[in-house]
Scaffold this active site. Structure first.
Site, short mmCIF file in Angstrom:
data_model
loop_
_atom_site.label_atom_id
_atom_site.label_comp_id
_atom_site.label_asym_id
_atom_site.label_seq_id
_atom_site.Cartn_x
_atom_site.Cartn_y
_atom_site.Cartn_z
N GLN A 21 -4.98 -1.63 9.80
CA GLN A 21 -4.82 -2.93 9.13
C GLN A 21 -5.44 -4.04 9.98
OE1 GLN A 21 -3.66 -3.33 6.02
NE2 GLN A 21 -3.92 -5.54 6.08
N LYS B 233 0.84 -1.20 0.00
CA LYS B 233 0.00 0.00 0.00
C LYS B 233 0.88 1.25 0.00
CE LYS B 233 -3.79 -2.40 2.28
NZ LYS B 233 -4.52 -2.75 3.50
N ASP C 240 -11.38 2.79 4.45
CA ASP C 240 -11.84 1.42 4.20
C ASP C 240 -13.35 1.35 3.98
OD1 ASP C 240 -9.80 -0.60 4.21
OD2 ASP C 240 -9.45 -0.19 6.33
N1 GUN Z 1 -6.96 -6.80 5.93
C1 GUN Z 1 -7.25 -7.49 4.79
N2 GUN Z 1 -7.91 -6.70 3.91
C2 GUN Z 1 -8.03 -5.49 4.49
C3 GUN Z 1 -8.62 -4.27 4.07
O1 GUN Z 1 -9.19 -4.13 2.97
N3 GUN Z 1 -8.55 -3.24 4.97
C4 GUN Z 1 -7.95 -3.38 6.19
N4 GUN Z 1 -7.95 -2.32 6.99
N5 GUN Z 1 -7.40 -4.50 6.61
C5 GUN Z 1 -7.44 -5.55 5.76
#
Ligand code: GUN
Length: 287
Positions: A94, A50, A117
Site C-alpha cells: 500500500q 480491499k 498493481d
Molecule cells: N495507494 C493509492 N492507490 C493505490 C494503489 O492503486 N495501489 C497501491 N499499492 N497503493 C495505492
C-alpha cells in the site's frame, strides 16, 4: 448522466466469483497479500475495503502490518519472503510509504509475476508496448467504463490532469491504444482551463477538492473524477466541483461510488489473472 459504477463493477465481480467457484473445486483459492506500513488512516481504510471485497468473492486476503519506522532492508526481506511463498499469488504494498523508504526500490523488489498493481517496470514497459501484462487497477477500471457505456474513444481529445505513476502515466498508453489524442497537464501547466475546455474526455487525478469548475469543462464531456478528498465535515469529495459541473456532462463519475469501486474490482481481476498464471506454471512444472 451520473455514472455510478456499482452495476458495472458487480457484473465483473460476479463473473470472477463464478470462476473462483470453478477453480476451487480442484485447487486452493487465490491469495492476495497486502503489505501495510504505518498507520495512515486513509491507507487503513483502503486496505480494509480491499480485504472486504476479496472476502465477498472468495479470494483469500492477508494483511501484513508493519511499523512505520521499519527499515527499508527489513521491508525488502518481508517482500522476498512473499515472493518465495508458493501459496501467495499477488502482492500489494500500500502506498504511500514512509519518507525514509524508497518507493521505487520496494516496487522493483516485488516479483513481477506477483505484482498485482502493475507498478513494476517490467509491467509498466509491457503495458506501454501493448504486450501482455498486469495493468494498474485504477487506469484499467477507468477504461472499463468507456467499454461499459459504449463510448468510442477514437479521435477524441483526452485531457488528463495529473501526472502520477499510478493513474495518469499508465492511462497515456491505454488511451493511445484506443486511438485517442492525449494531453497531460499538471501543476506547472500554464492556463489549465485552456486545455480542459477542449477535452471530450477529462480525467482528473490530482487530489485537490473541486479544482475543476464548470467553466473549465466542455458541454457534453465525459468527466472521470479520480480524486478522493476528505472535507472538513468528514464527507468525501472529488477533484471536480460536481454540483456545478454534472449537468454539462454526457457522463461524469461521482465521488464516492465512482472510480474507487472500479479500482477495487480491478484489483480482484488482477489477483485472479496472477492466480491463473501461477496455477498454469505450477501444472507445467508438475509435468
Ligand atoms: N495507494 C493509492 N492507490 C493505490 C494503489 O492503486 N495501489 C497501491 N499499492 N497503493 C495505492
Amino acid at each position: 448522466m451520473i455514472l455510478y459504477t456499482k452495476d458495472i463493477s458487480d457484473n465483473i465481480r460476479n463473473s470472477i466469483k463464478d470462476e473462483i467457484i470453478q477453480y476451487t473445486k480442484n485447487f486452493r483459492a487465490p491469495h492476495l497479500v497486502v503489505v501495510l506500513v504505518g498507520t495512515d488512516s486513509a491507507s487503513i481504510k483502503y486496505v480494509n475495503a480491499k480485504k472486504r471485497a476479496c472476502e465477498e468473492i472468495g479470494i483469500v486476503s492477508s494483511v501484513i502490518e508493519l511499523e512505520s519506522d521499519i527499515s527499508e532492508k527489513h521491508l525488502l526481506a518481508e517482500i522476498e519472503k512473499l515472493n518465495c511463498d508458493e501459496g501467495v499469488d499477488a502482492i500489494l504494498v500500500q502506498l504511500p510509504l514512509p519518507k525514509h523508504i524508497n518507493t521505487n526500490t520496494v516496487i522493483m523488489a516485488i516479483n513481477q509475476k506477483k505484482d498485482v498493481d502493475g507498478f513494476h517496470p517490467h509491467n509498466v514497459g509491457h503495458s506501454l508496448l501493448g504486450l501482455d501484462c498486469i495493468t494498474p487497477c485504477t487506469p484499467k477500471g477507468i477504461m472499463r467504463l468507456f467499454d461499459a457505456v459504449g463510448y468510442d474513444l477514437e479521435g477524441k481529445n483526452v485531457v488528463i490532469v495529473g501526472r502520477s505513476n499510478i493513474v495518469s502515466k499508465p492511462l497515456i498508453g491505454l488511451f493511445l491504444e484506443k486511438n485517442a489524442t492525449v494531453t497531460i497537464t499538471h501543476s506547472k501547466t500554464r492556463d489549465l482551463k485552456q486545455h480542459t475546455k477542449k477535452a471530450d474526455v477529462l480525467v482528473v487525478a490530482v487530489g485537490k477538492a473541486k479544482l475543476i469548475t464548470s467553466e473549465m469543462v466542455k458541454e457534453g464531456a465525459f468527466v472521470v473524477d479520480v480524486g478522493i478528498n476528505v472535507m472538513e465535515n468528514g464527507k468525501l469529495c472529488g477533484d471536480v466541483d460536481f454540483d456545478n459541473v454534472y449537468e454539462k456532462c454526457a457522463f461524469i463519475t461521482p465521488v464516492p461510488k465512482g472510480v474507487g469501486v472500479m479500482t477495487i474490482t480491478m484489483l480482484l481481476y488482477n489477483t485472479m489473472l496472477l492466480y491463473k498464471n501461477n496455477l498454469e506454471n505450477f501444472n507445467r512444472n508438475k509435468i
